[in-house]
Motif scaffolding. Structure first.
Motif, mmCIF file in Angstrom:
data_model
loop_
_atom_site.group_PDB
_atom_site.id
_atom_site.type_symbol
_atom_site.label_atom_id
_atom_site.label_comp_id
_atom_site.label_asym_id
_atom_site.label_seq_id
_atom_site.Cartn_x
_atom_site.Cartn_y
_atom_site.Cartn_z
ATOM 1 N N SER A 140 0.824 -1.202 0.000
ATOM 2 C CA SER A 140 0.000 0.000 0.000
ATOM 3 C C SER A 140 0.860 1.255 0.000
ATOM 4 O O SER A 140 0.605 2.207 -0.744
ATOM 5 C CB SER A 140 -0.920 -0.006 1.224
ATOM 6 N N LEU A 143 2.371 1.841 -3.357
ATOM 7 C CA LEU A 143 1.386 2.381 -4.289
ATOM 8 C C LEU A 143 1.191 3.882 -4.064
ATOM 9 O O LEU A 143 0.986 4.640 -5.016
ATOM 10 C CB LEU A 143 0.049 1.645 -4.130
ATOM 11 N N ALA A 147 1.844 6.697 -6.856
ATOM 12 C CA ALA A 147 0.774 7.636 -7.192
ATOM 13 C C ALA A 147 1.247 9.081 -7.077
ATOM 14 O O ALA A 147 0.898 9.930 -7.908
ATOM 15 C CB ALA A 147 -0.428 7.404 -6.280
ATOM 16 N N LYS A 159 -6.020 10.073 -6.975
ATOM 17 C CA LYS A 159 -6.745 8.803 -7.102
ATOM 18 C C LYS A 159 -6.582 8.210 -8.495
ATOM 19 O O LYS A 159 -6.419 6.992 -8.652
ATOM 20 C CB LYS A 159 -8.224 9.001 -6.764
ATOM 21 N N LEU A 162 -3.156 6.773 -8.700
ATOM 22 C CA LEU A 162 -3.081 5.530 -7.929
ATOM 23 C C LEU A 162 -3.639 4.358 -8.732
ATOM 24 O O LEU A 162 -3.039 3.280 -8.797
ATOM 25 C CB LEU A 162 -3.849 5.679 -6.614
ATOM 26 N N ILE A 163 -4.782 4.571 -9.364
ATOM 27 C CA ILE A 163 -5.421 3.501 -10.132
ATOM 28 C C ILE A 163 -4.577 3.112 -11.342
ATOM 29 O O ILE A 163 -4.384 1.918 -11.629
ATOM 30 C CB ILE A 163 -6.842 3.933 -10.570
ATOM 31 N N SER A 166 -1.395 1.276 -10.118
ATOM 32 C CA SER A 166 -1.747 -0.051 -9.597
ATOM 33 C C SER A 166 -2.081 -1.008 -10.724
ATOM 34 O O SER A 166 -1.681 -2.183 -10.704
ATOM 35 C CB SER A 166 -2.946 0.062 -8.640
ATOM 36 N N SER A 375 -3.854 -6.773 -4.204
ATOM 37 C CA SER A 375 -3.645 -5.459 -4.828
ATOM 38 C C SER A 375 -4.828 -4.532 -4.589
ATOM 39 O O SER A 375 -4.654 -3.344 -4.306
ATOM 40 C CB SER A 375 -3.407 -5.625 -6.332
ATOM 41 N N THR A 379 -4.665 -1.139 -2.561
ATOM 42 C CA THR A 379 -5.067 0.092 -3.245
ATOM 43 C C THR A 379 -6.112 0.846 -2.434
ATOM 44 O O THR A 379 -6.077 2.083 -2.333
ATOM 45 C CB THR A 379 -5.620 -0.221 -4.643
ATOM 46 N N LEU A 383 -5.848 4.788 -0.792
ATOM 47 C CA LEU A 383 -6.680 5.854 -1.354
ATOM 48 C C LEU A 383 -6.471 7.185 -0.654
ATOM 49 O O LEU A 383 -6.568 8.243 -1.253
ATOM 50 C CB LEU A 383 -8.164 5.457 -1.301
#
Length: 489
Positions: A140, A143, A147, A159, A162-163, A166, A375, A379, A383
């Motif tokens: 985490s 990530l 991000a 966000k 991050l997506i 990931s 994952s 994730t 957030l």
């Protein structure tokens, strides 16, 4: 952000997915997915190990610490370099041989269960739970770092960044398994190495020469040139103690287990040591020369010294490659941790506890779904970039070192080690790290001592004391231990 740099990122992602697809073609069973069929060569193994264990800390954290405080921050690098070399020298060959002798163990929990003939499954369960706990937060946090880099580089929302980040990591890890992770880590390790060598050399050239850089830094603060400035004995011991963590890092240990032969580990050790020492020195001098270069315009965030150097010293193509190196450092560690966490769920818990006769195809799909599930969970935790999950990162390395370090060392080198001793050691190590850290934060412990020290030695003592109690070591275990001694290790 220039279109050229964006193009470099896109090409980089394309290469990762090509590697993932090629690895998918080579993956035919669960041993391939988890350990690459034990066909990892010394050059790929040496460099990919460096990339997977150093993470973004090497390109962001260490240069930032040196930029902020000077050469007194080098002790952590010294500790890591020494610990890594000792780990390769003494643990590498022996665990490669022992895991194959012990019923071809594919994972660390699998090895502990087979090594001690643990029919109760307690070692497997406790080890797997600790792996999942620490790696969930470790992943985490990685990530979050990725991000933030995406957000800074492309100007998109946190966000969305991050997506996107990931999805890329999940994609090639879930499809290709260990082969994909090892080869992408090798590729990413080369990028990291080149970046950490290039930036300090170019920075020094822009400053004039070594004497000019030293004079400028000394004029800012003489303490920046002193390796002992602002340090204490406990502080230096704590930084050096980071090296103890290597003995228990699952994503490092698994590289030894995956080597083609134990002889390859000797070559791999040399490759890794050259990579590791050069990369650490590059990171230190990136931060050190940053003190002089940015003297007129100090950086608001010290950990951006590598990124700002990349953006100011080079053309957009090279800048793109250097920024990709930062992302590589983050992604290489996350992908390695994902595959270990997935193997804990699929091989150690699903097969070990519920589906002993599961087919290879079934286990491979369970492993891939485990990568996806872990994952998604990581994730979700990431957030919020300010989430309290980040507070665990500081002792995740200590946690693994204390939980597994003494257990592995004594399992490999002391034939009187018992199942209950290892079980007690893992629990004592993990709990000590967490409790010590919380007591320090609460001010109950009035001094700072890195939690791996009480955790590691508490675990070591627990393994020895409990092993010397009533438990006996079976004749079969002793014979297996002696057989490993007689092997070419």
């Amino acid at each position: 952000m220039s279109s050229i740099t964006i193009t470099v990122f896109i090409l980089y992602f394309a290469i990762l997915f090509v590697i993932g697809y090629l690895a998918y073609r080579r993956t035919s069973n669960v041993e391939d997915y988890i350990l690459g069929g034990r066909q990892l060569g010394p050059f790929i193994g040496g460099i990919s190990t460096g990339a997977s264990d150093m993470s973004g800390w090497l390109l962001l954290g260490l240069p930032g610490a040196v930029y902020l405080s000077g050469l007194s921050e080098i002790w952590i690098g010294v500790g890591l370099a020494i610990g890594a070399y000792i780990n390769w020298q003494y643990v590498g060959k022996r665990i490669r041989v022992y895991t194959q002798v012990a019923n071809n163990s594919l994972t660390l929990p699998d090895f502990l269960e087979n090594r001690f003939r643990d029919h109760s499954k307690s070692l497997r369960i406790v080890a797997s739970v600790f792996i999942l706990i620490f790696f969930a937060f470790y992943i985490s946090s990685g990530l979050v770092g990725g991000a933030v880099l995406f957000e800074t580089t492309f100007g998109i929302s946190y966000k969305t960044a991050l997506i996107v980040g990931s999805a890329v990591i999940i994609g090639y890890t879930m499809i290709g398994g260990f082969f994909a992770v090892a080869w992408t880590d090798f590729f990413q390790g080369l990028l990291m190495f080149l970046a950490l060598i290039t930036i300090p050399i170019v920075a020094l050239f822009n400053l004039g020469n070594w004497k000019d850089a030293i004079n400028t830094i000394g004029s800012i603060s003489v303490e920046h040139l002193d390796v002992f400035a602002g340090t204490t004995a406990l502080g230096i011991i704590s930084l050096l103690a980071w090296g103890l963590g290597y003995f228990g890092q699952p994503h490092v240990i698994v590289r030894f287990m995956a080597m083609t032969t134990s002889k390859d580990i000797t070559i791999g050790r040399s490759v890794y040591t050259i990579w590791n020492v050069a990369a650490i020195l590059g990171a230190i001098f990136t931060g050190f020369f940053g003190i002089a270069y940015f003297v007129g315009d100090p950086l608001a965030n010290p950990e951006t010294v590598f990124i700002v150097f990349a953006q100011t010293l080079f053309n957009p193509w090279v800048t793109g490659l250097l920024l990709v190196a930062v992302l590589s450092a983050i992604m290489s560690t996350i992908s390695s941790q994902l595959i270990i966490a997935a193997s804990a769920l699929s091989e150690d818990l699903y097969k070990g506890l519920f589906r002993k006769n599961a087919s290879q195809r079934e286990l491979m799909w369970v492993a891939r779904l485990a990568v996806l599930a872990i994952s998604i969970f990581a994730t979700i935790l990431a957030l919020n970039p300010e989430s309290s999950v980040l507070s665990l990162v500081g002792y995740a390395w200590a946690g693994f070192g204390a939980v597994f370090g003494p257990a592995i060392l004594l399992s490999l080198f002391w034939k009187k080690t018992t199942k209950n001793g290892v079980l007690a050691g893992m629990i004592v190590g993990g709990v000590t790290v967490i409790v010590w850290s919380e007591l320090t934060k609460a001010g109950i412990i009035p001094f700072y001592l890195y939690e791996i020290i009480p955790g590691f030695f508490g675990s070591l003592l627990a393994v020895i004391v409990v092993s010397l109690m009533k438990d006996t070591v079976s004749k079969e275990m002793v014979e297996e231990f002696e057989a490993v001694n007689l092997s070419e290790i």
